[in-house]
Design a protein around this motif. Structure first.
Motif, PDB file in Angstrom:
ATOM      1  N   SER A   1     -16.666 -37.438  56.338  1.00 54.34           N
ATOM      2  CA  SER A   1     -17.861 -37.894  57.062  1.00 54.34           C
ATOM      3  C   SER A   1     -18.648 -38.898  56.229  1.00 54.34           C
ATOM      4  O   SER A   1     -18.305 -39.190  55.079  1.00 54.34           O
ATOM      5  N   ASP A   2     -19.712 -39.414  56.830  1.00 52.80           N
ATOM      6  CA  ASP A   2     -20.620 -40.325  56.131  1.00 52.80           C
ATOM      7  C   ASP A   2     -21.877 -39.612  55.653  1.00 52.80           C
ATOM      8  O   ASP A   2     -22.899 -40.251  55.357  1.00 52.80           O
ATOM      9  N   VAL A   3     -21.819 -38.293  55.583  1.00 55.01           N
ATOM     10  CA  VAL A   3     -22.953 -37.523  55.074  1.00 55.01           C
ATOM     11  C   VAL A   3     -23.151 -37.848  53.596  1.00 55.01           C
ATOM     12  O   VAL A   3     -22.184 -37.926  52.819  1.00 55.01           O
ATOM     13  N   THR A   4     -24.407 -38.038  53.206  1.00 48.73           N
ATOM     14  CA  THR A   4     -24.742 -38.403  51.832  1.00 48.73           C
ATOM     15  C   THR A   4     -25.446 -37.243  51.128  1.00 48.73           C
ATOM     16  O   THR A   4     -25.651 -36.171  51.703  1.00 48.73           O
ATOM     17  N   ASP A   5     -25.827 -37.486  49.899  1.00 46.85           N
ATOM     18  CA  ASP A   5     -26.569 -36.478  49.134  1.00 46.85           C
ATOM     19  C   ASP A   5     -27.812 -36.011  49.883  1.00 46.85           C
ATOM     20  O   ASP A   5     -28.131 -34.817  49.908  1.00 46.85           O
ATOM     21  N   SER A   6     -28.499 -36.949  50.515  1.00 40.58           N
ATOM     22  CA  SER A   6     -29.725 -36.599  51.247  1.00 40.58           C
ATOM     23  C   SER A   6     -29.439 -35.641  52.398  1.00 40.58           C
ATOM     24  O   SER A   6     -30.253 -34.768  52.713  1.00 40.58           O
ATOM     25  N   GLY A   7     -28.294 -35.799  53.019  1.00 38.32           N
ATOM     26  CA  GLY A   7     -27.953 -34.932  54.130  1.00 38.32           C
ATOM     27  C   GLY A   7     -27.765 -33.490  53.722  1.00 38.32           C
ATOM     28  O   GLY A   7     -28.024 -32.562  54.503  1.00 38.32           O
ATOM     29  N   LEU A   8     -27.317 -33.252  52.483  1.00 31.56           N
ATOM     30  CA  LEU A   8     -27.074 -31.887  52.026  1.00 31.56           C
ATOM     31  C   LEU A   8     -28.350 -31.097  51.801  1.00 31.56           C
ATOM     32  O   LEU A   8     -28.319 -29.868  51.734  1.00 31.56           O
ATOM     33  N   ILE A   9     -29.484 -31.802  51.708  1.00 29.50           N
ATOM     34  CA  ILE A   9     -30.762 -31.098  51.540  1.00 29.50           C
ATOM     35  C   ILE A   9     -30.975 -30.103  52.670  1.00 29.50           C
ATOM     36  O   ILE A   9     -31.514 -29.013  52.470  1.00 29.50           O
ATOM     37  N   HIS A  10     -30.523 -30.446  53.870  1.00 27.01           N
ATOM     38  CA  HIS A  10     -30.749 -29.606  55.044  1.00 27.01           C
ATOM     39  C   HIS A  10     -30.065 -28.242  54.939  1.00 27.01           C
ATOM     40  O   HIS A  10     -30.464 -27.295  55.632  1.00 27.01           O
ATOM     41  N   LEU A  11     -29.039 -28.129  54.122  1.00 26.06           N
ATOM     42  CA  LEU A  11     -28.280 -26.884  54.055  1.00 26.06           C
ATOM     43  C   LEU A  11     -28.891 -25.840  53.124  1.00 26.06           C
ATOM     44  O   LEU A  11     -28.386 -24.720  53.045  1.00 26.06           O
ATOM     45  N   LYS A  12     -29.982 -26.160  52.483  1.00 22.43           N
ATOM     46  CA  LYS A  12     -30.552 -25.269  51.468  1.00 22.43           C
ATOM     47  C   LYS A  12     -30.947 -23.909  52.042  1.00 22.43           C
ATOM     48  O   LYS A  12     -30.909 -22.895  51.349  1.00 22.43           O
ATOM     49  N   ASN A  13     -31.323 -23.890  53.331  1.00 18.82           N
ATOM     50  CA  ASN A  13     -31.765 -22.625  53.940  1.00 18.82           C
ATOM     51  C   ASN A  13     -30.622 -21.859  54.610  1.00 18.82           C
ATOM     52  O   ASN A  13     -30.841 -20.765  55.130  1.00 18.82           O
ATOM     53  N   CYS A  14     -29.429 -22.417  54.583  1.00 17.66           N
ATOM     54  CA  CYS A  14     -28.267 -21.732  55.181  1.00 17.66           C
ATOM     55  C   CYS A  14     -27.626 -20.863  54.105  1.00 17.66           C
ATOM     56  O   CYS A  14     -26.474 -21.068  53.690  1.00 17.66           O
ATOM     57  N   THR A  15     -28.366 -19.888  53.651  1.00 19.42           N
ATOM     58  CA  THR A  15     -27.994 -19.143  52.449  1.00 19.42           C
ATOM     59  C   THR A  15     -26.865 -18.142  52.648  1.00 19.42           C
ATOM     60  O   THR A  15     -26.411 -17.528  51.684  1.00 19.42           O
ATOM     61  N   ASN A  16     -26.407 -17.967  53.887  1.00 20.37           N
ATOM     62  CA  ASN A  16     -25.266 -17.078  54.123  1.00 20.37           C
ATOM     63  C   ASN A  16     -23.936 -17.838  54.168  1.00 20.37           C
ATOM     64  O   ASN A  16     -22.891 -17.226  54.419  1.00 20.37           O
ATOM     65  N   LEU A  17     -24.000 -19.128  53.907  1.00 24.59           N
ATOM     66  CA  LEU A  17     -22.773 -19.920  53.926  1.00 24.59           C
ATOM     67  C   LEU A  17     -21.731 -19.351  52.970  1.00 24.59           C
ATOM     68  O   LEU A  17     -22.025 -19.063  51.812  1.00 24.59           O
ATOM     69  N   GLN A  18     -20.529 -19.193  53.495  1.00 29.64           N
ATOM     70  CA  GLN A  18     -19.425 -18.672  52.691  1.00 29.64           C
ATOM     71  C   GLN A  18     -18.392 -19.733  52.364  1.00 29.64           C
ATOM     72  O   GLN A  18     -17.657 -19.597  51.377  1.00 29.64           O
ATOM     73  N   ALA A  19     -18.315 -20.794  53.162  1.00 32.01           N
ATOM     74  CA  ALA A  19     -17.306 -21.832  52.934  1.00 32.01           C
ATOM     75  C   ALA A  19     -17.869 -23.199  53.280  1.00 32.01           C
ATOM     76  O   ALA A  19     -18.471 -23.389  54.333  1.00 32.01           O
ATOM     77  N   MET A  20     -17.635 -24.159  52.374  1.00 30.05           N
ATOM     78  CA  MET A  20     -18.064 -25.543  52.590  1.00 30.05           C
ATOM     79  C   MET A  20     -16.942 -26.474  52.168  1.00 30.05           C
ATOM     80  O   MET A  20     -16.334 -26.301  51.108  1.00 30.05           O
ATOM     81  N   ASN A  21     -16.682 -27.461  53.025  1.00 33.07           N
ATOM     82  CA  ASN A  21     -15.595 -28.395  52.782  1.00 33.07           C
ATOM     83  C   ASN A  21     -16.126 -29.819  52.906  1.00 33.07           C
ATOM     84  O   ASN A  21     -16.585 -30.224  53.972  1.00 33.07           O
ATOM     85  N   PHE A  22     -16.046 -30.564  51.793  1.00 29.31           N
ATOM     86  CA  PHE A  22     -16.515 -31.950  51.764  1.00 29.31           C
ATOM     87  C   PHE A  22     -15.418 -32.892  51.276  1.00 29.31           C
ATOM     88  O   PHE A  22     -15.681 -33.862  50.572  1.00 29.31           O
ATOM     89  N   ASN A  23     -14.171 -32.618  51.649  1.00 26.78           N
ATOM     90  CA  ASN A  23     -13.068 -33.467  51.218  1.00 26.78           C
ATOM     91  C   ASN A  23     -13.240 -34.897  51.713  1.00 26.78           C
ATOM     92  O   ASN A  23     -13.721 -35.131  52.821  1.00 26.78           O
ATOM     93  N   TYR A  24     -12.848 -35.848  50.875  1.00 29.43           N
ATOM     94  CA  TYR A  24     -12.868 -37.273  51.239  1.00 29.43           C
ATOM     95  C   TYR A  24     -14.274 -37.752  51.614  1.00 29.43           C
ATOM     96  O   TYR A  24     -14.430 -38.694  52.387  1.00 29.43           O
ATOM     97  N   SER A  25     -15.292 -37.107  51.071  1.00 31.27           N
ATOM     98  CA  SER A  25     -16.685 -37.499  51.352  1.00 31.27           C
ATOM     99  C   SER A  25     -17.247 -38.148  50.090  1.00 31.27           C
ATOM    100  O   SER A  25     -17.917 -37.508  49.284  1.00 31.27           O
ATOM    101  N   ASP A  26     -16.965 -39.439  49.938  1.00 32.42           N
ATOM    102  CA  ASP A  26     -17.255 -40.113  48.675  1.00 32.42           C
ATOM    103  C   ASP A  26     -18.703 -40.554  48.541  1.00 32.42           C
ATOM    104  O   ASP A  26     -19.068 -41.167  47.544  1.00 32.42           O
ATOM    105  N   GLN A  27     -19.532 -40.250  49.539  1.00 31.33           N
ATOM    106  CA  GLN A  27     -20.952 -40.573  49.413  1.00 31.33           C
ATOM    107  C   GLN A  27     -21.744 -39.404  48.849  1.00 31.33           C
ATOM    108  O   GLN A  27     -22.966 -39.456  48.755  1.00 31.33           O
TER     109      GLN A  27
END
Length: 531
Positions: free
Chosen positions: A143-169
């Protein structure tokens, strides 16, 4: 890959850019999360083949919602499992847009598999993060998600799996935003050029991490020291990271729960392997292409839980294989492109759990293959080497359980194909050394379990070959390129209704000829050459 030159080097474990994304794959909380898309695709196939299948009421409803998605502003009042299925169908059919995504705000979705989905960027992250504590897995690969986009996930504290393959931003700064997600069990940043050793310091707080994938991350040398406290870690993939050296192996010596370690195409040498001696739970070790020699294999002798060992393209010869004799659980052994010869195979004779051996591009000869005759559990054998002949194949007739036999470059003649009659369970067969004629194919025509058949490079094969194999109705893939087959022979393929891939390159056949056959008789054919 099938066809091409008479000899080829293939990575049989992982094709990094294919649909198979390695040993982790995409996280899926349950087998049901993708059932809907699959069922609708099956429905389409059934209809194409003239079958009738009555869809369920749920399928009809969700399909209708997909068609009228612009009419809906919110699904938050629906039960979570229903809204999850609607979301999955929109993703599967690529009908999800930034606008329609808004209807899923606060829907308490659990799994958001958006890997390689077109148009995904930071502006989508607000709705994604609105799932908050319900969100268990998210795939934002490619995806084109950047560092700024990941800020939104801070409250998703039950996350068990995250995949950011080929996300060079995403860089070290983005990793900082996930530092508090201590419930993460699976994390993947494959093929990222921005993450450095300093950025990996964030991972030290992810104490529940079980699987970490940093494949093709060239800047992480020195950063593995931050993994020392991740004592639950079971799987680590740092393959194709040519920055990794022996020094990076030392921090791994305390990760005693490691079961899978991939360090292929790195600079790890014999000295680095010594740090792995205490990892007694290892069941998979991939060192393909590392500058290790036979001298280091004594360090592996104590890893008695090993089931898969990849030494492809390492500096291994007969001498070191004696250290494998105690690995009684070993099931898959890759020795391709090494200096292993016939003498070394005697050390494998007692490994009766072996189901797969790759001896392509080695110096093993016909006489050495006799030492494998007692490995009754073998189901897959790769002998892509020019020095293997009919005599070698004769030594293997006791291996009646073989399902996959690769003789791609071996010098097998019509006479040698007589021995194939012993392998009634074969599902895939490759014989491309150029020694076959139609007479040899007569001994292949009764291998009724075959789904993959590669007879390319045998330039004396004619239309008669297609007639002979017309009874192999289970075939899914057929390659008879570089032969004397003509358009007239295509009529014999009409019975192969399951055929999906057909290669007739360098034959007297045109793409139009194949397309005509596809439209009238081969409804499942999706890949063909010439194209």
């Amino acid at each position: 890959m099938m066809g091409g030159a008479c000899s080829r080097k293939r990575d049989q474990q992982v094709n990094e850019d294919s649909g198979n994304r390695g040993i982790y794959g995409r996280y899926c909380k349950s087998g049901s999360s993708k059932w809907l898309g699959n069922s609708i695709s099956r429905l389409a196939v059934d209809n194409k083949q003239g079958k009738t299948k009555c869809p369920s009421l749920m399928e009809l409803c969700i399909y209708k919602i997909r068609e009228d998605i612009d009419k809906y502003s919110s699904f938050s009042m629906l039960p979570r499992d229903i809204s999850q299925q609607i979301f999955n169908e929109l993703v599967y059919s690529q009908c999800l847009t930034e606008v329609s995504l808004g209807a899923f705000r606060d829907c308490a979705l659990q799994d958001l598999d958006l890997g390689e989905y077109p148009g995904l960027e930071d502006s989508w992250m607000d709705v994604i993060s609105s799932q908050e504590l319900s969100l268990l897995s998210v795939d934002l690969s490619g995806s084109d998600v950047t560092d700024s986009g990941l800020i939104h996930l801070k409250n998703c504290t039950n996350l068990q799996a995250m995949n950011f393959n080929y996300s060079d931003q995403i860089s070290d700064h983005g990793l900082e935003h996930i530092s508090g997600l201590s419930n993460l069990a699976t994390l993947s940043f494959r093929r990222n050029n921005q993450i450095t050793a300093q950025g990996l310091s964030v991972l030290s707080g992810l104490v529940n991490l079980l699987k970490l994938d940093l494949e093709r991350c060239p800047g992480i040398h020195g950063g593995l020291v931050h993994l020392k406290g991740l004592t639950k870690l079971e799987s680590l993939n740092i393959k194709c990271c040519n920055c990794i050296t022996d020094a990076d192996m030392k921090p791994l010596s305390g990760l005693t729960n490691l079961k899978e370690l991939q360090i292929s195409s790195s600079k790890v040498s014999d000295y680095g392997v010594t740090f792995l001696k205490g990892l007694h739970k290892l069941s998979l070790l991939n060192m393909e292409g590392c500058p290790i020699t036979a001298a280091c294999l004594d360090c592996l002798a104590g890893l008695t839980n090993l089931e898969t060992l990849n030494l492809d393209s390492c500096r291994i010869d007969d001498e070191g294989l004696v250290n494998l004799t105690g690995l009684q659980r070993l099931r898959c052994l890759e020795l391709s492109d090494t200096e292993v010869g016939s003498n070394g195979l005697r050390h494998l004779a007692g490994l009766t759990s072996l189901v797969s051996i790759n001896l392509s591009f080695t110096v093993v000869t016909d006489s050495g293959l006799k030492k494998l005759a007692g490995l009754a559990s073998l189901t897959s054998l790769n002998l892509d080497a020019r020095q293997i002949t009919d005599a070698g194949l004769a030594s293997l007739t006791s291996l009646t359980g073989l399902m996959h036999l690769d003789l791609f470059g071996a010098r097998i003649t019509d006479s040698g194909t007589n021995y194939l009659k012993n392998f009634k369970n074969l599902r895939s067969l490759e014989i491309c050394g150029g020694g076959l004629t139609d007479a040899g194919v007569k001994n292949i025509k009764d291998l009724s379990s075959l789904t993959v058949l590669n007879l390319s490079q045998n330039n004396n094969l004619t239309d008669k070959t297609l007639e002979l194999i017309s009874g192999l109705t289970q075939l899914v893939s057929l390659n008879v390129s570089n032969s004397r087959i003509t358009t007239a022979g295509l009529q014999h393929l009409r019975s192969l209704k399951n055929l999906k891939s057909l290669n007739l390159d360098s034959c007297k056949v045109t793409a139009y000829d194949i397309e005509k056959l596809q439209s009238t008789d081969l409804p499942n054919l999706v890949s063909f050459r010439p194209e």
